[in-house]
Design a protein around this motif. Sequence first.
Motif, PDB file in Angstrom:
ATOM      1  N   THR A  26       0.841  -1.199   0.000  1.00 40.31           N
ATOM      2  CA  THR A  26       0.000   0.000   0.000  1.00 40.31           C
ATOM      3  C   THR A  26       0.870   1.240   0.000  1.00 40.31           C
ATOM      4  O   THR A  26       2.015   1.206   0.432  1.00 40.31           O
ATOM      5  N   ARG A  45      -1.184   7.255  -2.269  1.00 41.02           N
ATOM      6  CA  ARG A  45      -1.983   6.853  -3.422  1.00 41.02           C
ATOM      7  C   ARG A  45      -2.867   5.636  -3.191  1.00 41.02           C
ATOM      8  O   ARG A  45      -3.472   5.122  -4.099  1.00 41.02           O
ATOM      9  N   GLY A  46      -2.906   5.154  -1.974  1.00 47.13           N
ATOM     10  CA  GLY A  46      -3.833   4.068  -1.669  1.00 47.13           C
ATOM     11  C   GLY A  46      -3.270   2.685  -1.929  1.00 47.13           C
ATOM     12  O   GLY A  46      -2.069   2.492  -2.082  1.00 47.13           O
ATOM     13  N   ASP A  47      -4.174   1.695  -1.991  1.00 53.09           N
ATOM     14  CA  ASP A  47      -3.762   0.300  -2.180  1.00 53.09           C
ATOM     15  C   ASP A  47      -3.411   0.048  -3.641  1.00 53.09           C
ATOM     16  O   ASP A  47      -4.032   0.593  -4.548  1.00 53.09           O
ATOM     17  N   LEU A  98       5.583  -0.005 -15.581  1.00 52.44           N
ATOM     18  CA  LEU A  98       4.213  -0.551 -15.520  1.00 52.44           C
ATOM     19  C   LEU A  98       4.054  -1.399 -14.259  1.00 52.44           C
ATOM     20  O   LEU A  98       3.240  -2.304 -14.210  1.00 52.44           O
ATOM     21  N   GLY A  99       4.820  -1.079 -13.239  1.00 55.97           N
ATOM     22  CA  GLY A  99       4.931  -1.970 -12.080  1.00 55.97           C
ATOM     23  C   GLY A  99       3.820  -1.874 -11.058  1.00 55.97           C
ATOM     24  O   GLY A  99       3.794  -2.662 -10.109  1.00 55.97           O
ATOM     25  N   VAL A 100       2.906  -0.909 -11.171  1.00 53.86           N
ATOM     26  CA  VAL A 100       1.848  -0.815 -10.160  1.00 53.86           C
ATOM     27  C   VAL A 100       0.471  -0.728 -10.809  1.00 53.86           C
ATOM     28  O   VAL A 100       0.316  -0.196 -11.914  1.00 53.86           O
ATOM     29  N   TYR A 101      -0.509  -1.272 -10.097  1.00 51.71           N
ATOM     30  CA  TYR A 101      -1.897  -1.142 -10.525  1.00 51.71           C
ATOM     31  C   TYR A 101      -2.716  -0.817  -9.272  1.00 51.71           C
ATOM     32  O   TYR A 101      -2.774  -1.611  -8.341  1.00 51.71           O
ATOM     33  N   TYR A 102      -3.320   0.372  -9.247  1.00 57.67           N
ATOM     34  CA  TYR A 102      -4.058   0.810  -8.056  1.00 57.67           C
ATOM     35  C   TYR A 102      -5.444   0.170  -8.029  1.00 57.67           C
ATOM     36  O   TYR A 102      -6.113   0.065  -9.056  1.00 57.67           O
ATOM     37  N   PRO A 128      -9.238  -0.449  -5.533  1.00 58.37           N
ATOM     38  CA  PRO A 128     -10.042   0.178  -4.474  1.00 58.37           C
ATOM     39  C   PRO A 128      -9.543  -0.241  -3.087  1.00 58.37           C
ATOM     40  O   PRO A 128      -9.103  -1.382  -2.907  1.00 58.37           O
ATOM     41  N   VAL A 132       0.465   2.054 -20.914  1.00 62.67           N
ATOM     42  CA  VAL A 132      -0.438   2.368 -19.797  1.00 62.67           C
ATOM     43  C   VAL A 132      -1.310   1.138 -19.558  1.00 62.67           C
ATOM     44  O   VAL A 132      -1.858   0.574 -20.511  1.00 62.67           O
ATOM     45  N   ILE A 133      -1.431   0.723 -18.283  1.00 60.01           N
ATOM     46  CA  ILE A 133      -2.280  -0.432 -17.982  1.00 60.01           C
ATOM     47  C   ILE A 133      -3.737   0.010 -18.065  1.00 60.01           C
ATOM     48  O   ILE A 133      -4.138   0.964 -17.385  1.00 60.01           O
ATOM     49  N   LYS A 134      -4.526  -0.686 -18.892  1.00 57.38           N
ATOM     50  CA  LYS A 134      -5.943  -0.347 -18.965  1.00 57.38           C
ATOM     51  C   LYS A 134      -6.718  -1.113 -17.906  1.00 57.38           C
ATOM     52  O   LYS A 134      -7.545  -0.549 -17.198  1.00 57.38           O
ATOM     53  N   ALA A 175     -10.623   6.312  -2.933  1.00 57.85           N
ATOM     54  CA  ALA A 175     -10.833   4.931  -2.535  1.00 57.85           C
ATOM     55  C   ALA A 175     -12.185   4.390  -2.988  1.00 57.85           C
ATOM     56  O   ALA A 175     -12.306   3.212  -3.310  1.00 57.85           O
ATOM     57  N   ARG A 230     -15.351   4.691  -7.363  1.00 55.25           N
ATOM     58  CA  ARG A 230     -14.907   3.921  -8.518  1.00 55.25           C
ATOM     59  C   ARG A 230     -15.887   3.983  -9.679  1.00 55.25           C
ATOM     60  O   ARG A 230     -15.550   3.653 -10.786  1.00 55.25           O
ATOM     61  N   ALA A 246      -0.889  12.929  -6.741  1.00 59.83           N
ATOM     62  CA  ALA A 246      -0.916  11.525  -6.304  1.00 59.83           C
ATOM     63  C   ALA A 246      -2.121  10.805  -6.908  1.00 59.83           C
ATOM     64  O   ALA A 246      -2.005   9.667  -7.382  1.00 59.83           O
ATOM     65  N   GLN A 250      -2.541   7.700  -9.555  1.00 58.25           N
ATOM     66  CA  GLN A 250      -3.365   6.529  -9.225  1.00 58.25           C
ATOM     67  C   GLN A 250      -4.325   6.208 -10.371  1.00 58.25           C
ATOM     68  O   GLN A 250      -4.479   5.046 -10.752  1.00 58.25           O
ATOM     69  N   HIS A 285      -2.382   4.542 -13.076  1.00 50.30           N
ATOM     70  CA  HIS A 285      -1.475   3.473 -12.628  1.00 50.30           C
ATOM     71  C   HIS A 285      -0.026   3.795 -12.976  1.00 50.30           C
ATOM     72  O   HIS A 285       0.706   2.957 -13.496  1.00 50.30           O
ATOM     73  N   ASP A 325       3.675   4.179 -12.433  1.00 55.31           N
ATOM     74  CA  ASP A 325       4.621   3.535 -11.538  1.00 55.31           C
ATOM     75  C   ASP A 325       5.736   4.523 -11.204  1.00 55.31           C
ATOM     76  O   ASP A 325       6.732   4.621 -11.899  1.00 55.31           O
ATOM     77  N   ARG A 376      -8.482   5.051   5.270  1.00 51.89           N
ATOM     78  CA  ARG A 376      -7.642   6.242   5.173  1.00 51.89           C
ATOM     79  C   ARG A 376      -8.458   7.532   5.249  1.00 51.89           C
ATOM     80  O   ARG A 376      -8.068   8.487   5.906  1.00 51.89           O
TER      81      ARG A 376
END
Lengths: 187, 411
Positions: free
Chosen positions: A59, A63-65, A145-149, A151, A179-181, B66, B69, B119, B123, B126, B128, B373
């Motif tokens: 986390t 920017r959250g989880d 491309l290492g992260v995907y946020y 909920p 960009v990850i869709k 959060a 969505r 930030a 998010q 995505h 990185d 959060r």
Amino acid sequence: MARSFNLLSLNPFFKRTWVKYAVIAILPTLALFYAPIVNYSILIFGQKALLETLPVDPTDFLRGDYVTLDYEISDLGPFAAQWEDDGQDYDGGPGREVYVSLVRNMNKGGMATVSAVSEKRPSGLYLKGRLKRSWGGDLTCDYGLGVYYIPEGTGRELEEAINDKRVLADVRILRGRGVIKKLELAE
Amino acid sequence: MERKVSESRRKFLSDESRLWVDDGLISEDARTGIMARYIQARRFPEIVPLLGLSMIGLGVLSFIAANWRYIPALLKVALIICSYLGCVAGAFFLERKGRRVAPDMLLFLSGFLLLGGLALISQVFHIDGSASALLMTWLMVFAPTFLIVRNISIYILYEIVSIAYINVRYGLYERTLYSLVYSLGREGVSLRAGPAAPIVLLLVLVGAAWWICLGERKTWSGIGESKLKNFFVGGPARRIFWSNFMILNWFAWMCVINSRHESILPFVAGILAIGILIIVCGKFLDAFDLDWQGLLLVSAAGIALSFPFTWSYRTSSSEHEFLAETLLSSVALAAYLVYRIIRRFRGSGFTTFLFCALLARWYFGMFFTFMSRSMFFISGGVILLLITFASRKWSKLAAKKTGGDENGPVL
């Protein structure tokens, strides 16, 4: 002699309120617009590529989880041999920038796999990345491309859902930038 | 015409004018007239409610991040950009109307919105990127605001994010800490020689702060005799702040030490912090608007709350140890509140700020891991606002009892 450090004292023109606020707001506004414009153009005009991933779920305070993703195409295999002993320190700092050509492998359900690695921009479908050394000591490629946020609070659900399934990243690519869709679960 | 002065200056004038009346130099009426011309300037803790509001703002932003969505990404981006631009535009129109404080406060808030917005955008797509890259982006694009507006709250925000960047990027505190340990000859700790970049960055930061502080001085004469003194203990608000900020930095250092194996170090850091307070504040308590009791109490509370065993209890399952932690924090809080009541809230603004930082440390340690959060930020902001409300209420009550007003000491 009176001295005062103030940007506004450089020129009477800058003493005008609207100029002051224009100077204040221009950089932040450009920064706020830059990422959406670049990323939307990739999502709209980019080519589709499916990439196989290996997620874990940390986390981020701001920017959250999110899940961090490792890609099969990060392992360059024999293509990395040419840079193994080039004298560069790939452990710290940004490594050498390379272009990784991708082909859709029909034997793997249309998944993208590495076909060539070069320092020159290739044609066709390719990703731009930077070489870095993995924990195992091999040269790998970081594509940003290492992260995907996800909920908040859903990391555990995702983790459980992917126990018996493969996770595929639907990535859109334009001029080497991806960009990850979305993430897809496959049997 | 009224003139705003610091609490300590007003107290000095009050005491002196009392002597003038006693010596027959002026009449009681004249003294009252003189004192009426000088009202107490707003104190540093004004930042506490501001932080409270900012935390609520962050809570709302993280709630959006959060849970919202079902809203398209494009709308989220539009909301982020509009909220930042709306804040700046609001400041612009208020300044055009001749308002002095509100525009700066809105620009302060815009700094938070910008950080949260950057930030959130990363998010949404995505992206990185590391937290340090995010902080650096903010530092670069917010620099014009920091340099042009020259407001103390914005200054504080910018410096804190600067230090946060250096710490996140280079692990400065830890590295300095291990240097200290190494120099003390402790066994079993190896010193890794890091790049000089963090030190250079810190020096640049210090230099920039010094340069900006010099802008407060009207002449260069006199600076040469003791530039160092002016930097550390000089008069106007920004120099005072920077000195205080160094103390805060020490305090933050104490707070990041959270390892059972380094149990002695919070005490070392605490003693060093008190030493710096003594050296820096020494004969300049009035100029700093600080008072010794508050400083010592805060330092003691800092040591207690930063003591590794206090926090390591959290990881054990013992209810007694958990209670001990809560009790320790509560005693420190109660002691400080009693002290403030006794002092009728006329003591140091900085000690209040430090104590709120301590509370924040406690609050983070206790709740961050198991609260959502957004709720974490919103309830934290509400607590800060309640503290402000309570302190003002008590201050008014105390002033009413003694026949004074909440803006200054009783005449």
